[in-house]
Motif scaffolding. Structure first.
Motif, short mmCIF file in Angstrom:
data_model
loop_
_atom_site.label_atom_id
_atom_site.label_comp_id
_atom_site.label_asym_id
_atom_site.label_seq_id
_atom_site.Cartn_x
_atom_site.Cartn_y
_atom_site.Cartn_z
N ASN A 98 4.38 9.66 -7.95
CA ASN A 98 5.63 10.07 -7.30
C ASN A 98 5.59 9.78 -5.80
O ASN A 98 5.94 10.64 -4.97
N VAL A 99 5.18 8.58 -5.48
CA VAL A 99 5.01 8.19 -4.07
C VAL A 99 6.36 7.95 -3.40
O VAL A 99 7.27 7.35 -3.97
N LYS A 100 6.48 8.45 -2.18
CA LYS A 100 7.62 8.13 -1.32
C LYS A 100 7.09 7.23 -0.20
O LYS A 100 6.14 7.60 0.49
N GLU A 101 7.71 6.07 -0.04
CA GLU A 101 7.18 5.06 0.86
C GLU A 101 7.15 5.52 2.32
O GLU A 101 8.12 6.05 2.83
N THR A 102 6.00 5.30 2.95
CA THR A 102 5.84 5.60 4.38
C THR A 102 6.30 4.41 5.22
O THR A 102 6.78 4.59 6.35
N TYR A 103 6.16 3.21 4.68
CA TYR A 103 6.59 1.99 5.38
C TYR A 103 7.53 1.21 4.46
O TYR A 103 7.26 1.06 3.26
N TYR A 144 0.61 4.36 -2.58
CA TYR A 144 -0.18 5.49 -2.09
C TYR A 144 0.60 6.23 -1.02
O TYR A 144 1.37 5.64 -0.26
N GLU A 145 0.37 7.53 -0.95
CA GLU A 145 1.01 8.37 0.06
C GLU A 145 0.02 9.43 0.51
O GLU A 145 -0.80 9.90 -0.30
N ILE A 146 0.07 9.78 1.78
CA ILE A 146 -0.77 10.86 2.29
C ILE A 146 0.04 12.15 2.31
O ILE A 146 1.09 12.22 2.97
N VAL A 147 -0.44 13.13 1.58
CA VAL A 147 0.22 14.44 1.54
C VAL A 147 -0.82 15.50 1.86
O VAL A 147 -1.86 15.58 1.20
N ARG A 148 -0.55 16.28 2.90
CA ARG A 148 -1.49 17.32 3.36
C ARG A 148 -2.88 16.74 3.60
O ARG A 148 -3.91 17.33 3.25
N GLY A 149 -2.91 15.55 4.18
CA GLY A 149 -4.17 14.93 4.58
C GLY A 149 -4.94 14.24 3.47
O GLY A 149 -6.06 13.77 3.69
N LYS A 150 -4.33 14.16 2.26
CA LYS A 150 -5.04 13.53 1.15
C LYS A 150 -4.15 12.46 0.50
O LYS A 150 -2.93 12.57 0.50
N THR A 197 0.84 -1.21 0.00
CA THR A 197 0.00 0.00 0.00
C THR A 197 0.87 1.25 0.00
O THR A 197 0.63 2.21 -0.75
N SER A 198 1.91 1.23 0.83
CA SER A 198 2.80 2.37 0.96
C SER A 198 3.58 2.66 -0.31
O SER A 198 3.96 3.80 -0.58
N ALA A 199 3.82 1.60 -1.10
CA ALA A 199 4.55 1.79 -2.36
C ALA A 199 3.67 2.39 -3.45
O ALA A 199 4.18 2.89 -4.46
#
Length: 279
Positions: A89-94, A78-84, A74-76
């Motif tokens: 150009n996703v940067k992994e959160t996990y 999708y990314e949450i930026v400014r609450g959305k 999922t992290s690869a």
């Protein structure tokens, strides 16, 4: 108090861990710091009923590692930026480091660092506290892989616990990065050590080649007795783990493609249901 009526019943419910669904319950168990239920009275009583006494016990199908692989997927994407949510150009959160989950803050992403380890307990607490990022990612992961909810329930059922050799068997299985708590992969690891006549060392754990051979003999003798046929095969006194997804191996223990994650979850659920029906 509720009673277990079926080997697939979620022990968390009997253990008075409430929640709106199985994901909520397993996150609550993590937050409370409660480990797996292999030593609970529910599992002990069932083992006594089956005549499986005087053995150590361990889980045989790992929810946490499978969940982490799905979360990283999922992290690869999708990314949450400014609450959305964003998907370009996703940067992994996990990410996984030695197949252990790590969380990356905005600053970790900016500086391209690996972030910090994320334990079950920390994830559970942040999810239940309503931490926006963690809860959003967990919910998004369940939206993509809804089968995880069923796995979260039956992975804490009697069907997911089996007698095993004494420690450090279960600790090694849980900690080795190329095994990721999968019994089928630990079987392959043990066979590989037997072939090379070597022991195993990891972190502060150490077992000799003789210990490994004893585990090998135990697994040869007890596959049918403990209903482990769907986890490994025996060919001419050699052990061979059965894949949970195409290409799973010691070099590729966790699924990362969407189809492989789905197949892994599907097989885990099917095998636990089949094993539960044998009790």
């Amino acid at each position: 108090m509720m009673e277990i009526r079926n080997p697939l019943d979620d022990i968390k419910l009997i253990d008075c861990i409430s929640g709106k669904n199985a994901i909520d319950r397993i996150m609550r168990r993590y937050a409370l710091g409660r480990g797996d239920y292999e030593n609970s009275k529910y599992v002990r009583e069932k083992n006594q009923e089956l005549g499986w006494t005087n053995y150590s016990r361990d889980i045989i199908t790992p929810f946490w590692k499978t969940f982490c692989a799905a979360l990283v997927y999922t992290s690869a994407h999708y990314e949450i930026v400014r609450g959305k949510w964003k998907s370009d150009n996703v940067k992994e959160t996990y990410i996984l480091v030695e197949n252990n989950i790590q969380y990356r803050t905005y600053y970790d992403k900016r500086d391209d660092t690996k972030g910090t380890p994320l334990s079950k307990e920390k994830m559970g607490k942040r999810y239940l506290d309503g931490n926006f990022t963690h809860k959003s990612f967990v919910d998004k992961t369940i939206e993509i892989f809804p089968e995880l909810e069923e796995l979260a329930a039956i992975s804490d059922s009697i069907s997911n616990f089996s007698p095993c050799p004494d420690q450090p068997f279960n600790s090694m299985k849980g900690l080795l990065p190329d095994v990721c708590d999968f019994l089928n992969l630990f079987v392959d690891k043990i066979q590989k050590c037997v072939d090379a006549n070597v022991g195993l060392e990891y972190d502060k754990l150490s077992v000799t080649a003789d210990d490994i051979r004893a585990w090998h003999i135990w697994l040869l003798k007890n596959r049918e007795k403990f209903l482990l046929q769907d986890y490994y095969a025996i060919d001419d006194n050699r052990l061979r783990g059965k894949e949970f997804f195409p290409g799973q191996s010691l070099n590729n223990p966790l699924p990362f493609a969407e189809r492989d994650i789905r197949k892994c979850i599907e097989n885990e659920i099917d095998i636990l249901k089949k094993r539960g029906a044998m009790f």
